[in-house]
Enzyme design. Structure first.
Site, PDB file in Angstrom:
ATOM      1  N   GLU A 183      27.649  71.001  18.309  1.00 59.18           N
ATOM      2  CA  GLU A 183      28.992  70.760  17.792  1.00 59.18           C
ATOM      3  C   GLU A 183      29.718  69.726  18.658  1.00 59.18           C
ATOM      4  O   GLU A 183      30.417  68.849  18.154  1.00 59.18           O
ATOM      5  CB  GLU A 183      29.768  72.078  17.732  1.00 59.18           C
ATOM      6  CG  GLU A 183      29.189  73.073  16.722  1.00 59.18           C
ATOM      7  CD  GLU A 183      27.916  73.788  17.169  1.00 59.18           C
ATOM      8  OE1 GLU A 183      27.240  74.365  16.299  1.00 59.18           O
ATOM      9  OE2 GLU A 183      27.567  73.778  18.362  1.00 59.18           O
ATOM     10  N   HIS A 190      41.419  66.182  33.613  1.00 64.35           N
ATOM     11  CA  HIS A 190      40.741  65.006  34.152  1.00 64.35           C
ATOM     12  C   HIS A 190      40.201  64.069  33.082  1.00 64.35           C
ATOM     13  O   HIS A 190      40.116  62.861  33.320  1.00 64.35           O
ATOM     14  CB  HIS A 190      39.574  65.424  35.045  1.00 64.35           C
ATOM     15  CG  HIS A 190      40.012  66.023  36.337  1.00 64.35           C
ATOM     16  ND1 HIS A 190      39.124  66.292  37.350  1.00 64.35           N
ATOM     17  CD2 HIS A 190      41.236  66.425  36.787  1.00 64.35           C
ATOM     18  CE1 HIS A 190      39.775  66.824  38.377  1.00 64.35           C
ATOM     19  NE2 HIS A 190      41.052  66.926  38.049  1.00 64.35           N
TER      20      HIS A 190
END
Length: 181
Positions: free
Chosen positions: A76, A103
């Site tokens: 996925e 991040h």
């Protein structure tokens, strides 16, 4: 926030629970997954549609993120990452979910629905949604490098390359013959 979700048969029950969970938290949930259980259905089209919707909404100025899930979350994630503008991250802990946003400014999270309890996965998803991108220069710079590669194949120079010689790994030269030395 608008949350686009997608799964295949492996996450259908999880999907129903997640839709209720996210709606109860005040999110606008858009389901791109199957409408009934089919053990032979395939996740790519479902996940790609959810990823496309995230990119489309974000381009229109709508706060949107995506959640894709299946048995492991791996396929996925790969499917979602085929969509230009998507940064999908596989999360398996609160820390990986948080760091994906903080991040990497990930806009899609992938979860292995068969790898976690619903409560665990919901915690990862909630943290992903709640965590903002840090905006730190080093992270923004790296995301820009990914976008440049996605757009036109631009890579930073290879520090191992000999000055004046082409970067063999980045060269788009189909005549390269590894046997020729």
């Amino acid at each position: 926030m608008r949350i686009h979700i997608a799964t295949d048969h492996a996450g259908l029950e999880f999907s129903t629970q997640l839709q209720h969970h996210l709606a109860a938290a005040g999110h606008d949930v858009v389901d791109h997954g199957p409408i009934e259980y089919d053990p032979l259905d395939d996740y790519p089209a479902f996940c790609i549609r959810a990823a496309q919707a995230v990119v489309r909404d974000q381009a229109a100025g709508i706060d949107a993120l995506g959640v894709v899930f299946g048995g492991s979350g791996n396929g996925e994630q790969i499917a979602a990452n085929k969509v230009v503008g998507v940064r999908a991250a596989l999360a398996w802990s609160i820390a990986t979910a948080e760091l994906a946003r903080e991040h990497n400014d990930a806009n899609v999270i992938a979860i292995g629905a068969r790898q976690h309890t619903f409560e665990e996965a919901a915690t990862f998803i909630d943290r992903f949604i709640a965590t903002p991108f840090s905006g730190e220069e080093r992270h923004a710079r790296r995301i820009a490098q990914l976008a440049a590669y996605e757009e036109d194949g631009t890579l930073q120079p290879d520090p191992r390359a000999v000055a004046g010689q082409p970067d063999v790994l980045a060269a788009d030269d189909s005549s390269f013959d590894p046997e020729a030395g």
